[in-house]
Every structure is written in C-alpha cells, then in structure tokens.
Motif scaffolding. Structure first.
Motif, mmCIF file in Angstrom:
data_model
loop_
_atom_site.group_PDB
_atom_site.id
_atom_site.type_symbol
_atom_site.label_atom_id
_atom_site.label_comp_id
_atom_site.label_asym_id
_atom_site.label_seq_id
_atom_site.Cartn_x
_atom_site.Cartn_y
_atom_site.Cartn_z
ATOM 1 N N LYS A 1 1.218 -0.963 0.180
ATOM 2 C CA LYS A 1 -0.250 -0.105 -0.315
ATOM 3 C C LYS A 1 0.713 1.252 0.308
ATOM 4 C CE LYS A 1 -1.868 1.915 4.021
ATOM 5 N NZ LYS A 1 -3.532 1.650 4.644
ATOM 6 N N SER A 2 1.975 0.950 1.225
ATOM 7 C CA SER A 2 2.760 1.927 1.319
ATOM 8 C C SER A 2 3.358 3.067 0.065
ATOM 9 C CB SER A 2 3.622 2.741 2.334
ATOM 10 O OG SER A 2 2.795 2.492 3.297
ATOM 11 N N THR A 3 3.812 1.710 -0.920
ATOM 12 C CA THR A 3 4.943 1.809 -2.014
ATOM 13 C C THR A 3 4.066 2.017 -3.437
ATOM 14 O OG1 THR A 3 6.419 -0.463 -1.811
ATOM 15 C CG2 THR A 3 6.660 0.754 -3.409
ATOM 16 N N LEU B 1 4.177 8.639 3.089
ATOM 17 C CA LEU B 1 3.261 8.972 3.460
ATOM 18 C C LEU B 1 2.851 8.428 5.068
ATOM 19 C CD1 LEU B 1 0.612 7.577 1.186
ATOM 20 C CD2 LEU B 1 1.024 10.288 1.717
ATOM 21 N N ASP B 2 4.181 7.757 5.458
ATOM 22 C CA ASP B 2 4.402 6.714 6.602
ATOM 23 C C ASP B 2 4.922 7.687 7.685
ATOM 24 O OD1 ASP B 2 2.184 5.290 6.087
ATOM 25 O OD2 ASP B 2 4.167 2.987 5.756
ATOM 26 N N ARG B 3 4.713 9.113 8.301
ATOM 27 C CA ARG B 3 5.321 9.944 8.924
ATOM 28 C C ARG B 3 5.998 9.697 10.254
ATOM 29 N NH1 ARG B 3 3.677 15.828 6.738
ATOM 30 N NH2 ARG B 3 2.531 14.055 4.513
ATOM 31 N N ARG C 1 8.275 0.017 11.606
ATOM 32 C CA ARG C 1 8.068 -0.631 12.033
ATOM 33 C C ARG C 1 7.246 -1.362 10.395
ATOM 34 N NH1 ARG C 1 5.166 -2.178 17.682
ATOM 35 N NH2 ARG C 1 6.779 -1.530 18.843
ATOM 36 N N GLY C 2 6.761 -0.412 9.447
ATOM 37 C CA GLY C 2 6.503 -0.818 8.173
ATOM 38 C C GLY C 2 5.220 -0.385 8.416
ATOM 39 N N ILE C 3 4.023 -0.531 9.296
ATOM 40 C CA ILE C 3 3.052 -0.326 9.638
ATOM 41 C C ILE C 3 2.300 1.959 9.762
ATOM 42 C CG2 ILE C 3 2.499 -2.159 11.078
ATOM 43 C CD1 ILE C 3 2.600 0.030 13.345
ATOM 44 N N THR C 4 1.316 1.211 9.400
ATOM 45 C CA THR C 4 0.749 2.869 9.188
ATOM 46 C C THR C 4 -0.371 3.148 10.108
ATOM 47 O OG1 THR C 4 1.083 3.055 6.582
ATOM 48 C CG2 THR C 4 -0.775 4.468 7.706
ATOM 49 N N ILE C 5 -0.277 4.284 10.872
ATOM 50 C CA ILE C 5 -1.121 3.865 12.284
ATOM 51 C C ILE C 5 -1.805 5.268 12.372
ATOM 52 C CG2 ILE C 5 -1.015 4.894 14.541
ATOM 53 C CD1 ILE C 5 1.986 3.912 14.645
HETATM 54 MG MG MG Z 1 2.416 0.883 4.654
#
Ligand code: MG
Ligand code: GDP
Length: 602
Positions: A19-21, A43-45, A52-56
């Motif tokens: 998703k982020s890519t 976008l992952d600020r 952690r490669g997650i989007t909070i």
């Molecule tokens: Mg992501």
C-alpha cells in the motif's frame, strides 16, 4: 472545486502487500512529489511507523491527474487519496477513513493472495458502500501467480477476473492505467452545497508547532477560513484559524466545499477535543443532525506501567499527558502497587497500541519502564447486584459473593491453506474457542471463523497461529460482546508475600496448570539472590504450586582471577545493563520478563 471532478479513494490491503509503495508511486506519477524529493514511504510520517512498516495515522493527499486514455483523455481531475491504518487495533479509524471515500482500491499481493485483513477491510468498505477496484500488486515477482489470485479476488467481490488490474508498485507498471481507472470508476461525491456545513473528522494529529491538525471530509455546505465551528459530539466551539488541503504539504485554501478532503487548524491543543468520527458544523445556523457512526474510543486492554526508578514518576506523568495530546484513545490513571510502587494503569485499544505507547515513552521521554502483563476488562456482578469493572487483576473481588463474571469475546477470522485446518482448530479449541464456520475461498485456501475470549488471544495467539501454519495463516478479529465465564484469580507469592503485579485472572479449568507453569517460569527468570526465594502460586488461600530459587553468592568478579581489567569492566557493564530492567520487589530483584511471563505459559 466542482464535486464533479473530485475522486476520493483509499487503498485497502493486508500488511506488506504494498500500500505505501503504491501510494508513493502515485504521488510521483501525478507530479505531487518528484522522484528525487520522494523519500521512501512518504505517507508514513512517524519514525516508529516507518521502522515497523505499519501505518498508524491516516493521512490524505490531493493529487491532480490528467487522464491519459479513453473517453476522458485530456481532462484533469482532483484525486484525494486517503491512507488508512491497517491494523486491527485501529479498525474504528479505518472505518472513518473509508466513510470519507467513494471507492477503495483492494490491493492484493500477487504472490500471496487474499489475507485476513484484506477481507476484514473489504467487508468494512462494502459496509460503507464503496465502489471496489480490485488490483493485484507485485506482478513483477517471479513467484507471482496473477491468474490464480485474480480468480480468487473476482470470486470474492463478484466481478470477472479480467476486471482485476495488474500493477507493480515497485516498477510503476500499470499504475497509470490504475489512475485512469480510478477516475472512470469512482463516483463523484454527492452533497448539498446550500445546506449547513457538515464535515466528518477522519483523523486528528497533534503537531508541536500548530496544535491539533484535523483532517475532514466535507459532506454538505462548506468550511471557510475564520468561520466559527462546532464539534457536534461535545458542542464545543472553536475559531478556524486555517483551512487547506494537503498536496503533499499543507496548502491554505479560503474554503473547502462539498466532497472535498482537507485539514483544519483551530488552536485546540489536544486531539481529544477534535475526535475521529465527530461531525464539524458551523457554530452559527449549524446542522442539527450529525453524520452517523460516531463512537467513543474504548480501551480493550489494560496494563500497569511503572518507572524502574521511582523518581521518574512525575516524568512519566508528564510524558503521558503529552502523548495524550496526540492519542485520543490513550487513557490512564495513577495506581499504586505493593510490589512496584507508584505508576499508572493504562488503557489501550489493543496490544500493538500498547507496544507503540510504551516504545514512545521510552524513546521520546527517555524512561525505563516496567509493564505488567496486559489484561482485558472483566465485569463482575455481585450477589447484591453491584457491578465491578475490573481493569486490574489484583482488584478482582474474592469474597465469594460473586454472582457472575463476564469476559469480552471476539469474533476471529483466520485465512490459511486448507492443510492447516486441523492445527488451527486444535489451537482455537485450547483457547476456549467456538467454531463459527469454515468456507473455502479456493480449492486450497480456507476461511475459518471462531468466537474466542479476548483474554485468550491477546498475547501470543498470533505467534502460536503463525508457528502452527508455517507463517501462512492470517488473522483478523473484532469485538463481539461478552460472555459469562468461570474465572478465578491466581496470585503469586515471593517469600510468602503476594506480589500484586503477578496476579492474573484465568479460567478455572486452566488455573492449576497455569499456576504450575508460571511458578516454574518465574524460577527460570528470576536470578538467584543471596538468599533463598520460595515461589508459590495460590487461588485464594489454596496453594496450587511451589518452587524454590536457591541462594547464591553472586560475586561474578571472582571469576576474573584479578588480572584482566578490561574484561572486568565489561562484566560490570554487562551486569549494569542487565539491571536496567530489574525491579526490586521486596528484597528480590525481578526482571521485566517475569511480569509478562504469565501470558506465554498457556
Ligand atoms: Mg504501509
Ligand atoms: P504496506 O505494508 O502495504 O504499506 O506495504 P509496503 O508498501 O511497505 O511494501 C511491503 C514490501 O513489499 C516492501 O518491501 C516493498 O518494497 C515491497 N513491494 C511493494 N510493492 C512491490 C511490488 O510491486 N513489487 C515488489 N517486488 N515488491 C514490492
């Protein structure tokens, strides 16, 4: 902006499906960030997110796109991409971001296929009436199997496999076509431009310099710079100091109207005053009906946090206050423990939330903390009708006048290759699960549904699931109410004294095994002291297990035979490091691991 040229969409995907890519690739293709300025995962600020490669926290970006092919070729549209958090702890935030869109890109790794979070988010998206655009990502991978997974995707959303787009977010293949498809298939937003303003808050972020930045999707009317606005859940009125859109940095605008996605700055200092899910309207002649679906965040998991050094208590309190500015779901109150001294009982949305908060406290505020084993919330009904909400096991009533105890349950969905059905069912059975059903997604992949006590899956369930399925299973769950259960409190005593921080609430049938295994775990984990330490586990006055840590004369330097100074220093440093996570409980030094050992015993 004319709503006719707006397209609001989000990307839903299982973690690591790209998703982020893909989001980054779209930002580049639309010229919003140029290749050189694009740092990975724009976008992952937050740093923790990137690591952690997650989007909070969800974010929204506005991108102009001039269609390159088909009937609308040459026309320019405004795309708003809304990034959604992907983890179960943040399901409510996901659902609010989805409400802000008209379409969702359902992104699936072409080498992995559909996973549990893909499905969970798909159901949320369908519930929000979004148009679904199915996309297979990573088709550049040699292991990609686009035919198989296109069929799987098509089967689930009820389209033809040929309608599934193939992209590589990495190489950029197919992304231009995807942007054109978003324009062609996403319904433009519909709203009443002349009605009183109504905007949905789908994110709210604390910024050190600007105070709270609130992300909204305007549904009706418009929000203007200098308007006075009202938060409909609380009635609080604020002046709007700034309104704008993100592209990809904030750009001020005079107003944002029907269907637009943007940000507001009102000078409020805490995200609690600007809550996700709330409706913003004008203070004067505002709307009377809020947009639907607002929910107050309810913590699901509680844990005690204690500074290792008692002098850090006020630093910890200040740190929590600061974190709460940015986290409306974080709840805490001071508590004291006979074993650990003064600290806080903290409520979290889930375990990931707990880990993130703890990590931020330690990293950003330089605190060394001991955390007690996380537990769920129990509702205890006494014979005289009183109700006690237990967020700390040591407060569990034991006077025998209990009429009924309720524990929270979740409905869980597990996706896995069908070979593992037996192993998965066995695991769920040992966790007091009740089978809801099994469905085949394709010949060799199944969806298994269980109702499980939340306390049983909270800690190591996912790890256990992964190890029994060689990493192939994925899990999603949501709260599904509560059930009555036969629970007891198990206490642990060191040198004859109950250590409140070790108390746990467990099912009666499992209590004995739990006590035995915990006592032996503690024996392993607690280092030998200069005196003997008896360990006992008990239910009420009944001892169910005992162990003994033998005394030792702990003079490690004696091993060095005097000579080597640098070796000696190393040893001393090592010892110091080991101490960092030790807490004195009475006369006994107890390491952090001991406080959470309880949870990995079952
Ligand atoms: Mg992501
Ligand atoms: P997210 O968790 O869904 O945001 O996934 P990320 O965008 O962080 O991607 C997860 C991993 O997959 C990263 O290592 C990416 O570099 C990789 N990845 C993403 N898209 C592609 C793709 O199209 N092809 C390949 N080969 N790798 C990709």
């Amino acid at each position: 902006t004319d709503p006719a040229i707006l397209r609001n969409f989000c990307i839903i995907a299982h973690i690591d499906h790209g998703k982020s890519t893909l989001a980054d690739r779209m930002l580049q293709l639309t010229g919003v960030v140029d290749e050189r300025a694009a740092r990975a995962q724009y976008l992952d600020r937050m740093d923790i997110e990137r690591e952690r490669g997650i989007t909070i926290k969800s974010q929204a970006v506005r991108m102009p796109w001039t269609v390159t092919e088909g009937e609308q070729a040459g026309q320019t549209f405004v795309l708003n991409m809304i990034d959604t958090p992907g983890h179960v702890d943040f399901t409510y935030e996901v659902s609010r971001s989805l409400e802000a869109c008209e379409a969702a890109i359902l992104l699936v790794d072409a080498a992995q296929g559909i996973e549990a979070q893909t499905l969970a988010n798909l159901y949320l998206a369908l519930g929000a009436d979004l148009h679904i655009i199915p996309v297979l990502n990573k088709i550049d991978l040699p292991s990609a199997n686009p035919e198989k997974y296109a069929a799987e995707l098509a089967g689930i959303i009820g389209c033809d496999p040929s309608e599934v787009l193939h992209v590589s977010a990495k190489t950029g293949f197919g992304v231009e076509e995807l942007l054109n498809t978003i324009v062609a298939q996403t319904p433009p937003p519909v709203g009443d431009a002349d009605a009183p303003a109504r905007a949905l808050i789908f994110d709210s972020v604390y910024d050190t310099y600007r105070g709270v930045v609130t992300y909204v999707r305007v549904v009706d009317g418009s929000l203007k710079h200098r308007d006075r606005i009202k938060m409909m859940s609380t009635g609080a009125i604020h002046e709007m100091l700034e309104v704008g859109v993100i592209s990809p940095e904030p750009v001020k605008a005079g107003e944002i109207g029907v269907g637009e996605v943007g940000y507001l700055i009102t000078g409020v200092k805490e995200v609690r005053q600007s809550r996700v899910g709330d409706t913003v309207t004008s203070a004067h002649h505002g709307a009377t009906e809020p947009l639907g679906g607002y929910q107050h965040p309810n913590p699901m998991v509680f844990s005690g946090l204690y500074p290792i050094d008692g002098d850090d208590f006020s630093t910890l309190r200040d740190a929590l206050e600061k974190l709460q500015l940015n986290d409306a779901a974080l709840q805490y109150e001071p508590e004291s423990s006979g074993a650990l001294g003064f600290g806080f009982r903290i409520g979290f949305l889930g375990l990931l939330h707990l880990e993130i908060v703890r990590e931020r406290l330690e990293r950003e505020f330089n605190l060394d903390l001991i955390s007690t084993a996380p537990n769920v919330v129990y509702r205890v009904v006494m014979e005289d009708g009183r109700e006690i909400v237990v967020t700390n096991p040591s407060e569990y009533p034991t006077d025998g006048k209990i009429s009924e105890v309720y524990e929270p349950i979740v409905s869980a969905t597990i996706l896995a290759p069908s070979d593992y059905i037996g192993a998965i069912m066995e695991l769920c059975q040992t966790r007091r699960g009740q089978l809801g059903g099994i469905d085949y997604l394709s010949e060799d992949r199944v969806e298994i549904r269980y109702t499980l006590p939340m306390g049983e899956i909270m800690f190591d369930f996912f790890d256990a699931l992964k190890s029994r399925t060689k990493g192939y299973a994925s899990l999603n769950y949501e709260l599904a109410g509560e059930q009555a259960a036969d629970l007891v409190k198990v206490d642990v005593m060191l040198q004859g004294e109950i250590v409140d921080a070790f108390s746990a609430i467990v099912h009666r049938d499992a209590a004995y095994a739990y006590g035995v295994s915990l006592a032996s775990k503690l024996k392993e984990l607690i280092p030998r002291q200069q005196f003997e330490v008896p360990i006992q586990a008990a239910i009420g006055a009944r001892i169910i297990a005992r162990e003994n840590i033998r005394a030792i004369r702990k003079d490690v330097l004696a091993k060095c035979y005097g000579g080597d100074i640098s070796r000696k220093r190393k040893l001393l440093e090592k010892q110091k490091e080991g101490k960092k996570r030790m807490k004195m409980v009475g006369r006994v030094e107890v390491p952090q691991e001991a406080f959470i050992a309880a949870l990995s015993t079952s």
